[in-house]
Design a protein around this motif. Structure first.
Motif, short mmCIF file in Angstrom:
data_model
loop_
_atom_site.label_atom_id
_atom_site.label_comp_id
_atom_site.label_asym_id
_atom_site.label_seq_id
_atom_site.Cartn_x
_atom_site.Cartn_y
_atom_site.Cartn_z
N ASP A 164 0.85 -1.28 0.06
CA ASP A 164 0.07 0.18 -0.29
C ASP A 164 0.88 1.40 -0.04
OD1 ASP A 164 -1.65 2.26 0.86
OD2 ASP A 164 -3.01 0.53 1.26
N ALA A 165 1.09 1.92 -1.15
CA ALA A 165 1.75 3.06 -1.18
C ALA A 165 1.60 4.17 -0.44
CB ALA A 165 1.71 3.60 -2.80
N GLY A 166 0.24 4.40 -0.01
CA GLY A 166 -0.06 5.41 1.02
C GLY A 166 0.82 5.27 2.23
N ILE A 167 0.67 4.01 2.69
CA ILE A 167 1.60 3.64 3.77
C ILE A 167 3.01 3.75 3.97
CG2 ILE A 167 1.66 1.79 5.76
CD1 ILE A 167 -1.21 1.35 5.26
N VAL A 168 3.22 2.86 2.73
CA VAL A 168 4.89 2.92 2.82
C VAL A 168 5.64 4.23 2.33
CG1 VAL A 168 6.82 1.91 1.11
CG2 VAL A 168 4.64 0.54 1.84
N GLY A 169 5.06 5.18 1.57
CA GLY A 169 5.60 6.41 1.29
C GLY A 169 6.99 6.14 0.94
N ASN A 170 8.10 7.00 1.57
CA ASN A 170 9.42 6.88 1.23
C ASN A 170 10.17 6.03 2.14
OD1 ASN A 170 8.97 8.76 -0.91
ND2 ASN A 170 9.09 10.31 0.57
N ALA A 171 9.55 5.09 2.83
CA ALA A 171 10.21 4.30 3.75
C ALA A 171 11.22 3.42 3.09
CB ALA A 171 9.27 3.15 4.49
N THR A 174 11.56 -2.17 7.19
CA THR A 174 10.26 -2.52 7.61
C THR A 174 10.24 -2.00 9.09
OG1 THR A 174 10.27 -4.41 6.29
CG2 THR A 174 8.83 -4.53 8.25
N ALA A 175 9.30 -1.47 9.52
CA ALA A 175 9.28 -0.83 10.86
C ALA A 175 9.42 -1.96 11.93
CB ALA A 175 7.79 -0.34 11.05
N GLY A 176 10.32 -1.84 13.14
CA GLY A 176 10.79 -2.69 13.93
C GLY A 176 11.83 -2.29 14.60
N GLU A 177 12.50 -3.04 15.43
CA GLU A 177 13.66 -2.84 16.22
C GLU A 177 14.85 -2.25 15.31
OE1 GLU A 177 16.77 -5.18 19.17
OE2 GLU A 177 15.03 -6.00 18.61
N MET A 178 15.09 -2.92 14.29
CA MET A 178 16.16 -2.77 13.37
C MET A 178 16.21 -1.32 12.94
SD MET A 178 19.25 -3.44 12.76
CE MET A 178 19.34 -5.29 13.24
N ALA A 179 15.00 -1.00 12.30
CA ALA A 179 14.67 0.20 11.65
C ALA A 179 14.86 1.38 12.64
CB ALA A 179 13.49 0.29 10.96
N THR A 180 14.22 1.05 13.91
CA THR A 180 14.37 2.10 14.97
C THR A 180 15.83 2.51 15.48
OG1 THR A 180 12.03 1.32 15.69
CG2 THR A 180 13.71 2.69 17.41
N ARG A 181 16.44 1.26 15.39
CA ARG A 181 18.02 1.29 16.03
C ARG A 181 18.75 2.17 15.25
NH1 ARG A 181 20.89 -4.08 17.07
NH2 ARG A 181 18.79 -4.11 18.62
N LEU A 184 16.29 4.71 10.53
CA LEU A 184 15.94 4.90 8.92
C LEU A 184 14.08 4.80 8.83
CD1 LEU A 184 17.94 1.73 7.40
CD2 LEU A 184 18.23 4.19 7.42
N PRO A 185 13.94 5.66 7.81
CA PRO A 185 12.53 5.70 7.51
C PRO A 185 11.73 4.47 7.41
CG PRO A 185 13.52 7.30 6.03
CD PRO A 185 14.62 6.55 6.87
N SER A 186 10.60 4.09 8.04
CA SER A 186 10.30 2.70 7.76
C SER A 186 8.61 2.58 7.75
CB SER A 186 10.73 1.98 9.33
OG SER A 186 10.00 2.48 10.16
N ALA A 187 8.29 1.56 7.43
CA ALA A 187 6.85 1.31 7.16
C ALA A 187 6.51 0.01 7.85
CB ALA A 187 6.34 1.44 5.83
N PRO A 188 5.19 -0.01 8.27
CA PRO A 188 4.86 -1.39 8.92
C PRO A 188 4.49 -2.41 7.82
CG PRO A 188 2.81 0.00 8.68
CD PRO A 188 4.10 0.66 8.52
N ALA A 189 4.94 -3.72 8.12
CA ALA A 189 5.07 -5.00 7.19
C ALA A 189 3.53 -5.14 6.77
CB ALA A 189 5.54 -6.22 8.05
N ARG A 190 2.30 -4.63 7.57
CA ARG A 190 1.06 -4.78 7.32
C ARG A 190 0.44 -4.11 5.82
NH1 ARG A 190 -2.49 -8.82 9.25
NH2 ARG A 190 -1.52 -9.66 11.13
N ALA A 191 1.61 -3.33 5.42
CA ALA A 191 1.22 -2.33 4.14
C ALA A 191 1.03 -3.59 3.08
CB ALA A 191 2.47 -1.72 3.95
N GLU A 192 1.93 -4.62 3.11
CA GLU A 192 1.61 -5.63 2.34
C GLU A 192 0.38 -6.35 2.22
OE1 GLU A 192 5.03 -8.49 1.03
OE2 GLU A 192 3.84 -10.02 2.12
#
Length: 409
Positions: A164-171, A174-181, A184-192
């Motif tokens: 879903d491009a509206g959720i992913v944007g410029n991510a 994938t949102a989670g521990e690694m992206a937070t650490r 990095l711009p991230s998006a939830p895996a549920r966009a798929e």
């Protein structure tokens, strides 16, 4: 070809020979003998299998494809300019001959902008084997429904990008521990899963066939699995990165691991492996997208996604055979039989009357992936310096030799 172990369409491996005439397989089996005037290739006990059919590549990179045992590739419409008119499709369809077959995928919309439908029927007549939405999801549900209704009438498959491009944007992660650490711009895996759920519903309404090029999450795979069970005409593909790597691989900010979709968590990686084993995933493809330093030697968030995958497609898939996830017959269903069926081409199998696209493979031969020495036009692989097993030692297109190498890299 004599002295080989033939991988037959039913998955059996049988010692025997293959005889080709006029670019097609004329006979095969243990009783086949060479005739006067034949050119004989001795397979020396190696595996003789169909040439790979690679669905959804972004560049025609013949040296890389020949190295990896690929004899046909479906070219994504994301070219410059896009494959959204019949003249460009016709040119692309001729571009690989005689030693490689290019099957263009028609752009679903004009300029791949996700708005007005392109001239799909004319592109089909010019050689397009399927229709693709490109690197992006079509956000307008009305446009997507009209596309599926039209392709359903034409008997064509839509190959869709599932995010879903509206959720992913410029991510880029994938949102989670690694992206937070890493910040990095991230998006939830549920966009798929959101994209897949909508597109399955629309395909079911239209009675049309849809193929998701990369399904990389447990939630997305569950949707495909249940849709198949109720008879929806849906198939799913994946690239080796998603069953080999998790988002831990982006930890060093190495841009070779910047992919689209982004790498997922370990639980999703394991779900992909399970979906390959249970038949939910139909195709494994390289997503071959060679990117040079101008695209990759940048900060991670500014780099372009994509990997050079043609050369590692076979050995990484064979790792699933060695691990006992699938057998050799299933591996070539994923790499050749099912992709050829999706494209509607008479290839991907060793059978009398089929085109003589043949690979001679040493499944156990070890080698080390080296991004600096790849046959591809760019070596942007996340598997750099990784040891793998499985090499194509000879490749035939229409019965003619296009690669033969028994030593060296």
């Amino acid at each position: 070809m004599t002295g080989g172990r033939l991988l037959l369409p039913d998955g059996r491996i049988e010692a025997g020979a293959i005889r080709c005439e006029g670019g097609f397989i004329a006979a095969l089996g243990p009783q086949v003998q060479a005739q006067a005037g034949d050119t004989v290739h001795d397979a020396r006990g190696l595996l003789v299998a169909p040439g790979l059919v690679d669905v959804g590549v972004f560049a025609i990179d013949k040296p890389a494809f020949h190295f990896g045992g690929v004899t046909r590739a479906a070219l994504m419409p994301d070219q410059n300019p896009p494959l959204d008119v019949s003249a460009r499709v016709r040119f692309a369809a001729q571009s690989g001959k005689p030693d490689f077959w290019v099957h263009p995928l028609a752009a679903a919309t004009q300029g791949l902008r996700g708005e007005a439908l392109a001239e799909i029927a004319m592109m089909r007549d010019a050689g397009a084997r399927a229709v693709a939405t490109g690197r992006r999801w079509i956000g307008d549900s009305g446009t997507m429904l009209r596309l599926l209704q039209y392709t359903g009438m034409l008997g064509m498959v839509v190959i869709a990008h599932a995010e879903d491009a509206g959720i992913v944007g410029n991510a880029v992660a994938t949102a989670g521990e690694m992206a937070t650490r890493l910040g990095l711009p991230s998006a939830p895996a549920r966009a798929e899963a959101l994209a897949i759920a909508r597109d399955i519903a629309l395909a079911e309404m239209a009675g049309a066939a849809i193929h998701f090029r990369n399904v990389t999450t447990a939630a997305g795979l569950d949707l495909v699995r249940t849709a198949k069970a109720r008879g929806v005409r849906v198939t799913a593909g994946v690239s080796p990165a998603y069953f080999m790597l998790s988002d831990l691989a982006i930890g060093a900010f190495r841009t070779f691991t910047h992919l689209s979709p982004a790498l997922r968590c370990e639980e999703d990686r394991q779900a992909v492996v399970a979906a390959i084993a249970d038949g939910t995933i139909d195709i494994v493809a390289s997503s071959h997208d060679p990117r040079g330093p101008e695209d990759k030697r940048l900060p991670f968030a500014d780099s372009a996604p994509g990997m050079s995958g043609a050369e590692t497609l076979l050995p990484l898939t064979l790792s699933l055979v060695r691990d006992g996830v699938i057998d050799m017959g299933r591996a070539f269903d994923l790499l050749a039989v099912n992709p050829a069926r999706l494209l509607g081409v008479d290839a991907g199998r060793l059978a009398v009357g089929a085109e003589a696209d043949i690979a001679v493979i040493d499944p156990e031969r070890p080698w080390i992936v080296n991004s600096d020495k790849m046959a591809a036009s760019a070596g942007n692989t996340p598997f750099d310096r990784q040891p793998v097993q499985g090499r194509v030692l000879a490749l035939f297109k229409g019965g003619a030799v296009v690669r033969s190498k028994r030593s060296g890299r």
